[in-house]
Scaffold this motif. Structure first.
Motif, PDB file in Angstrom:
ATOM      1  N   GLN A 166     -48.841  21.369   4.754  1.00  0.00           N
ATOM      2  CA  GLN A 166     -48.643  20.060   5.369  1.00  0.00           C
ATOM      3  C   GLN A 166     -47.140  19.776   5.458  1.00  0.00           C
ATOM      4  O   GLN A 166     -46.446  19.741   4.445  1.00  0.00           O
ATOM      5  CB  GLN A 166     -49.338  18.985   4.523  1.00  0.00           C
ATOM      6  N   ILE A 167     -46.635  19.576   6.676  1.00  0.00           N
ATOM      7  CA  ILE A 167     -45.211  19.243   6.876  1.00  0.00           C
ATOM      8  C   ILE A 167     -45.103  17.730   7.038  1.00  0.00           C
ATOM      9  O   ILE A 167     -45.581  17.161   8.019  1.00  0.00           O
ATOM     10  CB  ILE A 167     -44.635  19.962   8.107  1.00  0.00           C
ATOM     11  N   ASN A 168     -44.484  17.079   6.084  1.00  0.00           N
ATOM     12  CA  ASN A 168     -44.405  15.621   6.115  1.00  0.00           C
ATOM     13  C   ASN A 168     -43.448  15.107   7.192  1.00  0.00           C
ATOM     14  O   ASN A 168     -43.720  14.092   7.825  1.00  0.00           O
ATOM     15  CB  ASN A 168     -43.962  15.085   4.750  1.00  0.00           C
ATOM     16  N   TYR A 169     -42.342  15.807   7.398  1.00  0.00           N
ATOM     17  CA  TYR A 169     -41.356  15.311   8.369  1.00  0.00           C
ATOM     18  C   TYR A 169     -40.497  16.452   8.897  1.00  0.00           C
ATOM     19  O   TYR A 169     -40.332  17.491   8.254  1.00  0.00           O
ATOM     20  CB  TYR A 169     -40.449  14.254   7.731  1.00  0.00           C
ATOM     21  N   LEU A 170     -39.948  16.239  10.092  1.00  0.00           N
ATOM     22  CA  LEU A 170     -38.974  17.135  10.712  1.00  0.00           C
ATOM     23  C   LEU A 170     -37.868  16.284  11.318  1.00  0.00           C
ATOM     24  O   LEU A 170     -38.126  15.176  11.801  1.00  0.00           O
ATOM     25  CB  LEU A 170     -39.615  17.980  11.827  1.00  0.00           C
ATOM     26  N   VAL A 171     -36.632  16.783  11.301  1.00  0.00           N
ATOM     27  CA  VAL A 171     -35.518  16.118  11.971  1.00  0.00           C
ATOM     28  C   VAL A 171     -35.001  17.069  13.036  1.00  0.00           C
ATOM     29  O   VAL A 171     -34.594  18.188  12.739  1.00  0.00           O
ATOM     30  CB  VAL A 171     -34.392  15.754  10.987  1.00  0.00           C
ATOM     31  N   VAL A 172     -35.051  16.625  14.295  1.00  0.00           N
ATOM     32  CA  VAL A 172     -34.699  17.468  15.434  1.00  0.00           C
ATOM     33  C   VAL A 172     -33.692  16.725  16.303  1.00  0.00           C
ATOM     34  O   VAL A 172     -33.814  15.510  16.502  1.00  0.00           O
ATOM     35  CB  VAL A 172     -35.950  17.823  16.265  1.00  0.00           C
ATOM     36  N   GLU A 173     -32.711  17.451  16.823  1.00  0.00           N
ATOM     37  CA  GLU A 173     -31.720  16.813  17.700  1.00  0.00           C
ATOM     38  C   GLU A 173     -32.193  16.869  19.144  1.00  0.00           C
ATOM     39  O   GLU A 173     -32.685  17.896  19.612  1.00  0.00           O
ATOM     40  CB  GLU A 173     -30.369  17.493  17.562  1.00  0.00           C
ATOM     41  N   CYS A 174     -32.029  15.765  19.850  1.00  0.00           N
ATOM     42  CA  CYS A 174     -32.396  15.706  21.261  1.00  0.00           C
ATOM     43  C   CYS A 174     -31.451  16.601  22.056  1.00  0.00           C
ATOM     44  O   CYS A 174     -30.230  16.515  21.892  1.00  0.00           O
ATOM     45  CB  CYS A 174     -32.296  14.264  21.765  1.00  0.00           C
ATOM     46  N   PRO A 175     -31.971  17.483  22.908  1.00  0.00           N
ATOM     47  CA  PRO A 175     -31.096  18.392  23.664  1.00  0.00           C
ATOM     48  C   PRO A 175     -30.210  17.630  24.637  1.00  0.00           C
ATOM     49  O   PRO A 175     -30.641  16.651  25.254  1.00  0.00           O
ATOM     50  CB  PRO A 175     -32.075  19.304  24.399  1.00  0.00           C
ATOM     51  N   SER A 176     -28.983  18.103  24.784  1.00  0.00           N
ATOM     52  CA  SER A 176     -28.037  17.420  25.669  1.00  0.00           C
ATOM     53  C   SER A 176     -28.419  17.567  27.137  1.00  0.00           C
ATOM     54  O   SER A 176     -27.999  16.765  27.972  1.00  0.00           O
ATOM     55  CB  SER A 176     -26.626  17.977  25.449  1.00  0.00           C
ATOM     56  N   ASP A 177     -29.249  18.601  27.459  1.00  0.00           N
ATOM     57  CA  ASP A 177     -29.642  18.796  28.859  1.00  0.00           C
ATOM     58  C   ASP A 177     -30.957  18.108  29.217  1.00  0.00           C
ATOM     59  O   ASP A 177     -31.460  18.241  30.322  1.00  0.00           O
ATOM     60  CB  ASP A 177     -29.744  20.288  29.187  1.00  0.00           C
ATOM     61  N   CYS A 178     -31.522  17.359  28.259  1.00  0.00           N
ATOM     62  CA  CYS A 178     -32.772  16.622  28.494  1.00  0.00           C
ATOM     63  C   CYS A 178     -33.933  17.549  28.866  1.00  0.00           C
ATOM     64  O   CYS A 178     -34.898  17.111  29.494  1.00  0.00           O
ATOM     65  CB  CYS A 178     -32.596  15.578  29.597  1.00  0.00           C
ATOM     66  N   SER A 179     -33.876  18.791  28.480  1.00  0.00           N
ATOM     67  CA  SER A 179     -34.911  19.751  28.844  1.00  0.00           C
ATOM     68  C   SER A 179     -36.085  19.683  27.880  1.00  0.00           C
ATOM     69  O   SER A 179     -35.900  19.702  26.657  1.00  0.00           O
ATOM     70  CB  SER A 179     -34.327  21.170  28.848  1.00  0.00           C
ATOM     71  N   VAL A 180     -37.296  19.605  28.443  1.00  0.00           N
ATOM     72  CA  VAL A 180     -38.510  19.601  27.625  1.00  0.00           C
ATOM     73  C   VAL A 180     -38.632  20.922  26.872  1.00  0.00           C
ATOM     74  O   VAL A 180     -38.996  20.966  25.691  1.00  0.00           O
ATOM     75  CB  VAL A 180     -39.752  19.370  28.509  1.00  0.00           C
ATOM     76  N   LYS A 181     -38.304  21.996  27.553  1.00  0.00           N
ATOM     77  CA  LYS A 181     -38.415  23.325  26.957  1.00  0.00           C
ATOM     78  C   LYS A 181     -37.460  23.462  25.760  1.00  0.00           C
ATOM     79  O   LYS A 181     -37.826  23.984  24.709  1.00  0.00           O
ATOM     80  CB  LYS A 181     -38.095  24.390  28.014  1.00  0.00           C
ATOM     81  N   THR A 182     -36.225  22.975  25.926  1.00  0.00           N
ATOM     82  CA  THR A 182     -35.244  23.065  24.845  1.00  0.00           C
ATOM     83  C   THR A 182     -35.684  22.253  23.642  1.00  0.00           C
ATOM     84  O   THR A 182     -35.571  22.699  22.492  1.00  0.00           O
ATOM     85  CB  THR A 182     -33.865  22.568  25.321  1.00  0.00           C
ATOM     86  N   LEU A 183     -36.208  21.050  23.875  1.00  0.00           N
ATOM     87  CA  LEU A 183     -36.684  20.218  22.780  1.00  0.00           C
ATOM     88  C   LEU A 183     -37.860  20.889  22.066  1.00  0.00           C
ATOM     89  O   LEU A 183     -37.936  20.866  20.832  1.00  0.00           O
ATOM     90  CB  LEU A 183     -37.094  18.839  23.290  1.00  0.00           C
ATOM     91  N   ALA A 184     -38.769  21.493  22.824  1.00  0.00           N
ATOM     92  CA  ALA A 184     -39.905  22.187  22.214  1.00  0.00           C
ATOM     93  C   ALA A 184     -39.421  23.333  21.331  1.00  0.00           C
ATOM     94  O   ALA A 184     -39.928  23.532  20.209  1.00  0.00           O
ATOM     95  CB  ALA A 184     -40.849  22.706  23.300  1.00  0.00           C
ATOM     96  N   PHE A 185     -38.426  24.080  21.817  1.00  0.00           N
ATOM     97  CA  PHE A 185     -37.866  25.173  21.011  1.00  0.00           C
ATOM     98  C   PHE A 185     -37.169  24.626  19.760  1.00  0.00           C
ATOM     99  O   PHE A 185     -37.226  25.236  18.684  1.00  0.00           O
ATOM    100  CB  PHE A 185     -36.891  26.006  21.846  1.00  0.00           C
ATOM    101  N   ASN A 186     -36.494  23.489  19.887  1.00  0.00           N
ATOM    102  CA  ASN A 186     -35.836  22.871  18.725  1.00  0.00           C
ATOM    103  C   ASN A 186     -36.850  22.493  17.652  1.00  0.00           C
ATOM    104  O   ASN A 186     -36.600  22.664  16.453  1.00  0.00           O
ATOM    105  CB  ASN A 186     -35.049  21.635  19.153  1.00  0.00           C
ATOM    106  N   ILE A 187     -37.993  21.959  18.080  1.00  0.00           N
ATOM    107  CA  ILE A 187     -39.031  21.580  17.117  1.00  0.00           C
ATOM    108  C   ILE A 187     -39.624  22.815  16.455  1.00  0.00           C
ATOM    109  O   ILE A 187     -39.858  22.839  15.235  1.00  0.00           O
ATOM    110  CB  ILE A 187     -40.132  20.745  17.816  1.00  0.00           C
ATOM    111  N   LEU A 188     -39.868  23.877  17.229  1.00  0.00           N
ATOM    112  CA  LEU A 188     -40.381  25.127  16.654  1.00  0.00           C
ATOM    113  C   LEU A 188     -39.396  25.703  15.639  1.00  0.00           C
ATOM    114  O   LEU A 188     -39.797  26.206  14.577  1.00  0.00           O
ATOM    115  CB  LEU A 188     -40.646  26.144  17.764  1.00  0.00           C
TER     116      LEU A 188
END
Length: 503
Positions: A166-188
């Motif tokens: 169980q992962i209680n929390y994650l901290v991810v930075e919003c990509p500067s290019d606003c790309s959905v793909k980049t954000l998904a990779f950041n979360i992974l």
């Protein structure tokens, strides 16, 4: 013994208070009280006792440690409470059966392409913490989350083998290019760092993977690991590139879908610029309510902050913190904590380099010039100054034990300023637990913490005597006259000492 207090790692084995069917919620650590939270958040610096004998180079080097100094403030506890409740809200809807149902819905939609029907709860937390740059949003959120284990490993529940992380929390930075793909990779990538998996590598090896396939894969992973909260930091990046490539809408749409379909909480963190985006999107207005933080005022909170910081002087001559100096630093920093620390650090560096070895207004002004600090005096967006948060907590202390019908009764005293609170739970009665609380008439009534079941509470106010004459054992003497609840409350009613409230 409270859960996970002795653990010094980000990953812990699950501990349950009661096994009632929602293992993810039951495994969460307890909510910290303000005193313990403050102690765990505080970060002090230990300078050498013989600092006066150190060389100028060594003393300037010690100044770099000021970046690790951290002063807890009341708004931080408010933020911690909000983040904790965000995770708890996620797990309120995440029973094992609910998770499997959600997972099946997404998997079938991915396989067949049919329209998805949402027949489960979508009431996950969604909010935002916005504030002036340098106010300490990111560092405070990270420190608040660090008081809780990030990963909880479940191996056995209700005498049955059950393994999951169980992962209680994650901290991810919003990509500067606003790309959905980049954000998904950041979360992974954040998931991999938390549990040591290889989701990022596996997804990255599929060079031709589409955004929709990647986001579907991410949603399944989020549910497999029961992620409670994802903090999207630097959300203002979405604003800065929105005018160029118009990708803000797909990015925000993806985050909304992630919240709805996985019941994972989302907290946006960034500067007040992000408010422009949130207010333009109707569906984001209710999803992005939260704290809007403004700098400190020139008040007692600022004085406490600067006075504590002022103790860490590396110059040979210690400068006195006068009222004039405090006001000058405030004017140059606008009450922003990060700027205050930087000015204090650089002013000492300049004082040591110049050989004057003392903080003066000239060295402070020179530090501001070198750092290029320019702050607005007025902020257009509304918000709350971090000086305006006030958190008051009731602390209970056992003052004695009495016996009634062979059963022990613990007597607890809670002090809020000058108020006295006495709790007498009657354990021998099968009726709902009743609590008696005595408070001074001048102070406002402060409710005790709620129990797991609704209880009736009785508030008794002593009348006709000065505070110095009041005795916290008054109710005990009444009780000992006839040790029965019926007679006890009859006497209180006679003296008009009962005010009934149910909540």
């Amino acid at each position: 013994m409270m859960k996970y207090r002795n653990e010094h790692t980000n990953t812990v084995a699950a501990e349950y208070d009661k096994e009632q069917g929602n293992l993810f919620l039951e495994a969460l650590p307890e909510l910290l009280g303000k005193a313990e939270f403050t102690e765990r958040m505080k970060s002090e610096i230990q300078f050498p006792y013989d600092i006066q004998e150190k060389s100028p180079q060594e003393r300037r080097n010690y100044l770099t440690e000021l970046t690790t100094w951290f002063q807890p403030m009341d708004y931080m506890y408010t933020l911690y409470d909000m983040l904790y409740r965000a995770m708890a809200t996620t797990y309120q809807t995440k029973t094992v059966i609910e998770s499997v149902r959600q997972l099946n819905e997404i998997y079938m939609d991915f396989r067949t392409g049919r329209e998805r029907t949402l027949n489960y709860s979508t009431q996950a937390y969604s909010g935002a913490v916005l504030g002036v740059p340098g106010i300490g949003k990111t560092s405070t959120i990270q420190r608040c989350l660090s008081t809780m284990p990030q990963v909880i490993i479940h191996t056995k529940y209700k005498e049955k083998q059950f393994y999951t992380k169980q992962i209680n929390y994650l901290v991810v930075e919003c990509p500067s290019d606003c790309s959905v793909k980049t954000l998904a990779f950041n979360i992974l990538s954040a998931i991999d760092r938390a549990i040591g998996s290889e989701y990022f590598t596996q997804a990255g090896s599929l060079k031709s993977i589409s955004s929709s396939a990647l986001t579907t894969r991410l949603k399944i992973i989020c549910m497999n690991h029961h992620i409670g909260l994802i903090v999207i930091d630097e959300i203002q990046n979405a604003i800065q590139t929105a005018a160029k490539n118009k990708q803000t809408r797909p990015l925000i749409k993806f985050l909304v879908e992630l919240t709805n379909e996985t019941s994972t909480g989302i907290c946006f963190c960034g500067t007040l610029e992000a408010e422009d985006l949130f207010m333009k999107q109707e569906h984001l207005k209710r999803r992005t309510r939260g704290l809007r933080l403004l700098p400190m005022k020139y008040d007692v909170i600022y004085r406490k902050f600067i006075s504590t910081l002022w103790e860490y002087q590396m110059t040979l001559q210690k400068a006195e913190l006068s009222e004039k100096l405090m006001k000058q630093i405030y004017d140059l920093s606008a009450g922003i904590p990060a700027y205050i620390v930087k000015i204090f650090q650089e002013a000492q560096t300049q004082a040591i380099l110049s050989g004057k070895e003392k903080i003066t207004y000239e060295s402070i002004k020179q530090a501001v010039s070198y750092l290029g600090i320019e702050v607005p005096k007025v902020y257009a967006r509304g918000g709350t100054s971090i000086s305006d948060f006030a958190v008051q907590e009731i602390e209970f202390e056992t003052i004695g034990v009495d016996e009634v019908d062979g059963s022990e009764i613990e007597v607890e005293c809670s002090v809020v300023d000058e108020s006295k609170v006495i709790t007498l739970p009657v354990v021998s009665e099968p009726k709902p637990v009743q609590e008696i609380i005595i408070q001074t008439q001048e102070e406002p009534e402060v409710p005790t913490e709620a129990t797991t079941k609704p209880v009736k509470r009785f508030y008794a106010t002593q009348r006709g005597r000065k505070q110095t004459d009041r005795d916290k054992d008054d109710l005990l003497s009444i009780w000992k006259q006839d040790e029965s609840a019926e007679n006890f409350f009859k006497i209180l009613e006679t003296y008009q000492m009962i005010e009934r409230r149910c909540f």
